[in-house]
Design a protein around this motif. Structure first.
Motif, PDB file in Angstrom:
ATOM      1  N   ASP A   1       0.858  -1.187   0.000  1.00 54.99           N
ATOM      2  CA  ASP A   1       0.000   0.000   0.000  1.00 54.99           C
ATOM      3  C   ASP A   1       0.896   1.239   0.000  1.00 54.99           C
ATOM      4  O   ASP A   1       1.229   1.797   1.043  1.00 54.99           O
ATOM      5  CB  ASP A   1      -0.904  -0.018   1.237  1.00 54.99           C
ATOM      6  N   VAL A   2       1.295   1.666  -1.206  1.00 48.67           N
ATOM      7  CA  VAL A   2       2.241   2.776  -1.333  1.00 48.67           C
ATOM      8  C   VAL A   2       1.673   4.095  -0.809  1.00 48.67           C
ATOM      9  O   VAL A   2       2.371   4.845  -0.117  1.00 48.67           O
ATOM     10  CB  VAL A   2       2.726   2.919  -2.790  1.00 48.67           C
ATOM     11  N   PRO A   3       0.404   4.432  -1.113  1.00 46.28           N
ATOM     12  CA  PRO A   3      -0.131   5.679  -0.560  1.00 46.28           C
ATOM     13  C   PRO A   3      -0.083   5.718   0.961  1.00 46.28           C
ATOM     14  O   PRO A   3       0.236   6.763   1.554  1.00 46.28           O
ATOM     15  CB  PRO A   3      -1.578   5.689  -1.072  1.00 46.28           C
ATOM     16  N   LYS A   4      -0.405   4.602   1.623  1.00 47.31           N
ATOM     17  CA  LYS A   4      -0.350   4.561   3.084  1.00 47.31           C
ATOM     18  C   LYS A   4       1.081   4.717   3.583  1.00 47.31           C
ATOM     19  O   LYS A   4       1.350   5.426   4.555  1.00 47.31           O
ATOM     20  CB  LYS A   4      -0.941   3.252   3.609  1.00 47.31           C
TER      21      LYS A   4
ATOM     22  N   PHE B   1      -0.962   6.268  -9.217  1.00 45.93           N
ATOM     23  CA  PHE B   1      -0.186   7.423  -9.668  1.00 45.93           C
ATOM     24  C   PHE B   1      -0.884   8.746  -9.383  1.00 45.93           C
ATOM     25  O   PHE B   1      -0.284   9.685  -8.856  1.00 45.93           O
ATOM     26  CB  PHE B   1       0.123   7.303 -11.160  1.00 45.93           C
ATOM     27  N   LYS B   2      -2.154   8.849  -9.742  1.00 40.66           N
ATOM     28  CA  LYS B   2      -2.878  10.113  -9.570  1.00 40.66           C
ATOM     29  C   LYS B   2      -2.874  10.560  -8.112  1.00 40.66           C
ATOM     30  O   LYS B   2      -2.618  11.727  -7.802  1.00 40.66           O
ATOM     31  CB  LYS B   2      -4.318   9.956 -10.064  1.00 40.66           C
ATOM     32  N   GLU B   3      -3.158   9.617  -7.221  1.00 40.83           N
ATOM     33  CA  GLU B   3      -3.198   9.942  -5.801  1.00 40.83           C
ATOM     34  C   GLU B   3      -1.820  10.315  -5.275  1.00 40.83           C
ATOM     35  O   GLU B   3      -1.651  11.291  -4.539  1.00 40.83           O
ATOM     36  CB  GLU B   3      -3.755   8.750  -5.020  1.00 40.83           C
ATOM     37  N   LEU B   4      -0.814   9.532  -5.683  1.00 38.06           N
ATOM     38  CA  LEU B   4       0.534   9.732  -5.151  1.00 38.06           C
ATOM     39  C   LEU B   4       1.167  11.032  -5.638  1.00 38.06           C
ATOM     40  O   LEU B   4       1.777  11.763  -4.856  1.00 38.06           O
ATOM     41  CB  LEU B   4       1.424   8.550  -5.536  1.00 38.06           C
ATOM     42  N   ILE B   5       1.030  11.324  -6.927  1.00 41.27           N
ATOM     43  CA  ILE B   5       1.698  12.529  -7.437  1.00 41.27           C
ATOM     44  C   ILE B   5       1.041  13.779  -6.857  1.00 41.27           C
ATOM     45  O   ILE B   5       1.712  14.797  -6.628  1.00 41.27           O
ATOM     46  CB  ILE B   5       1.704  12.557  -8.979  1.00 41.27           C
ATOM     47  N   SER B   6      -0.244  13.705  -6.564  1.00 42.01           N
ATOM     48  CA  SER B   6      -0.916  14.829  -5.911  1.00 42.01           C
ATOM     49  C   SER B   6      -0.410  15.001  -4.488  1.00 42.01           C
ATOM     50  O   SER B   6      -0.155  16.125  -4.024  1.00 42.01           O
ATOM     51  CB  SER B   6      -2.427  14.612  -5.908  1.00 42.01           C
ATOM     52  N   LYS B   7      -0.240  13.894  -3.776  1.00 39.04           N
ATOM     53  CA  LYS B   7       0.266  13.956  -2.404  1.00 39.04           C
ATOM     54  C   LYS B   7       1.690  14.495  -2.368  1.00 39.04           C
ATOM     55  O   LYS B   7       2.041  15.311  -1.508  1.00 39.04           O
ATOM     56  CB  LYS B   7       0.215  12.574  -1.758  1.00 39.04           C
ATOM     57  N   VAL B   8       2.510  14.030  -3.300  1.00 36.37           N
ATOM     58  CA  VAL B   8       3.903  14.498  -3.358  1.00 36.37           C
ATOM     59  C   VAL B   8       3.932  16.002  -3.604  1.00 36.37           C
ATOM     60  O   VAL B   8       4.647  16.756  -2.931  1.00 36.37           O
ATOM     61  CB  VAL B   8       4.679  13.751  -4.458  1.00 36.37           C
ATOM     62  N   SER B   9       3.149  16.470  -4.579  1.00 41.43           N
ATOM     63  CA  SER B   9       3.152  17.885  -4.944  1.00 41.43           C
ATOM     64  C   SER B   9       2.585  18.773  -3.844  1.00 41.43           C
ATOM     65  O   SER B   9       3.049  19.893  -3.636  1.00 41.43           O
ATOM     66  CB  SER B   9       2.346  18.089  -6.231  1.00 41.43           C
ATOM     67  N   ASP B  10       1.586  18.251  -3.129  1.00 42.17           N
ATOM     68  CA  ASP B  10       0.914  19.053  -2.102  1.00 42.17           C
ATOM     69  C   ASP B  10       1.670  19.103  -0.780  1.00 42.17           C
ATOM     70  O   ASP B  10       1.524  20.059  -0.008  1.00 42.17           O
ATOM     71  CB  ASP B  10      -0.497  18.507  -1.840  1.00 42.17           C
TER      72      ASP B  10
END
Length: 297
Positions: free
Chosen positions: A1-4, A34-43
């Motif tokens: 679970d990469v996002p977690k 990808f969509k969730e992760l790149i948003s989290k990284v950027s934010d």
């Protein structure tokens, strides 16, 4: 679970000093998260460098949005001037892969082309003059001329051949003729070309003359002193290995890291980029992957 995992690392402060993120290891943009992760990284991260390595066969709204906000760079290898060669070199089995990539890059480049690097890696089967001219024609046709262009060489080949070096110079020349302003040889390439050029300079100059190319590689005779941008390992490799620096002195180094200003590097001063406004020395950029960002600054 990469996002977690990412959220846990954020909560624990483990990423507090992270200032660079590169997405690679396959086509990241089609990954499940990808969509969730790149948003989290950027934010959540204050990044000085955020890059996606993409084949651009699939279009991503998230990539486009971040490009337009100057919060992301992308790098794409095309390595071909026609569909047949693209399919062979890039391993694409479809019939219109090159056109798909070029069309997607054109969409990405509509708002912020300076954050797009297009690579051409010289390898078996893609170095002919027709192939290189086809590549330049495609760049012009799809209005990608304001992107940056990274010229590279097959990492499996130990040496650059005389013919390939002439072709590399030809490609650079034709891109400039087309209107490109940001073109650079990457570290996989410049580390290998010095000896070939020195040992075959007369032959190379003759071949370039036939092609009506007056300027080849930088001639040390024309530079008494230069400034090197970058004070890290890439600069060490460049200054100690490139034949250019056997005859050309480094006046000083510049670096974007304030912690390095006022220090010594390879026996020379390290100064701020603003110091370049005080003189007219030619600048050699050591970190090829950040070429476009540095030129823009």
């Amino acid at each position: 679970d990469v996002p977690k995992l990412f959220s846990d690392l954020l909560d624990e402060g483990a990423l507090s000093n992270c200032n660079s993120v590169v997405w690679g290891g396959g086509e990241s943009s089609i990954g499940q998260n990808f969509k969730e992760l790149i948003s989290k990284v950027s934010d959540n991260l204050e990044l000085s460098s955020h890059r996606v390595l993409t084949n651009a066969l699939e279009y991503s709204d998230e990539i486009k949005q971040l490009l337009d906000m100057s919060m992301l760079d992308i790098t794409t290898s095309i390595d071909a001037g026609c569909e047949e060669t693209f399919a062979s070199v890039r391993g694409f089995k479809g019939g219109s892969g090159l056109e798909k990539v070029l069309s997607n890059l054109a969409k990405y480049a509509e708002g912020n082309p300076k954050n797009i690097i297009i690579k051409y890696i010289f390898t078996k089967g893609n170095t002919s003059r027709d192939e290189l001219l086809g590549f330049c024609d495609n760049i012009k046709k799809h209005e990608l001329i304001d992107c940056s262009f990274q010229l590279s060489y097959d990492f499996e080949s130990e040496n650059v051949s005389l013919g390939d070096l002439v072709s590399l110079i030809l490609l650079r020349h034709k891109l400039i003729e087309t209107g490109a302003k940001n073109i650079f040889f990457d570290d996989l390439l410049w580390m290998r070309i010095g000896t070939v050029y020195e040992e075959n300079r007369e032959q190379i100059d003759e071949k370039l003359s036939v092609l009506e190319i007056r300027e080849g590689l930088a001639d040390p005779v024309c530079y008494s002193k230069v400034v090197v941008w970058g004070a890290g390992q890439l600069a060490v490799d460049l200054v100690t290995n490139a034949l250019f620096f056997k005859d050309v002195n480094v006046e000083f180094f510049v670096d974007s890291d304030p912690a390095k200003w006022g220090t010594q590097f390879l026996g020379k001063d390290v100064r701020s980029p603003e110091s370049l406004l005080e003189n007219d020395y030619s600048i050699v950029i050591s970190a090829a992957q950040y070429y476009s960002n540095i030129v823009e600054s």
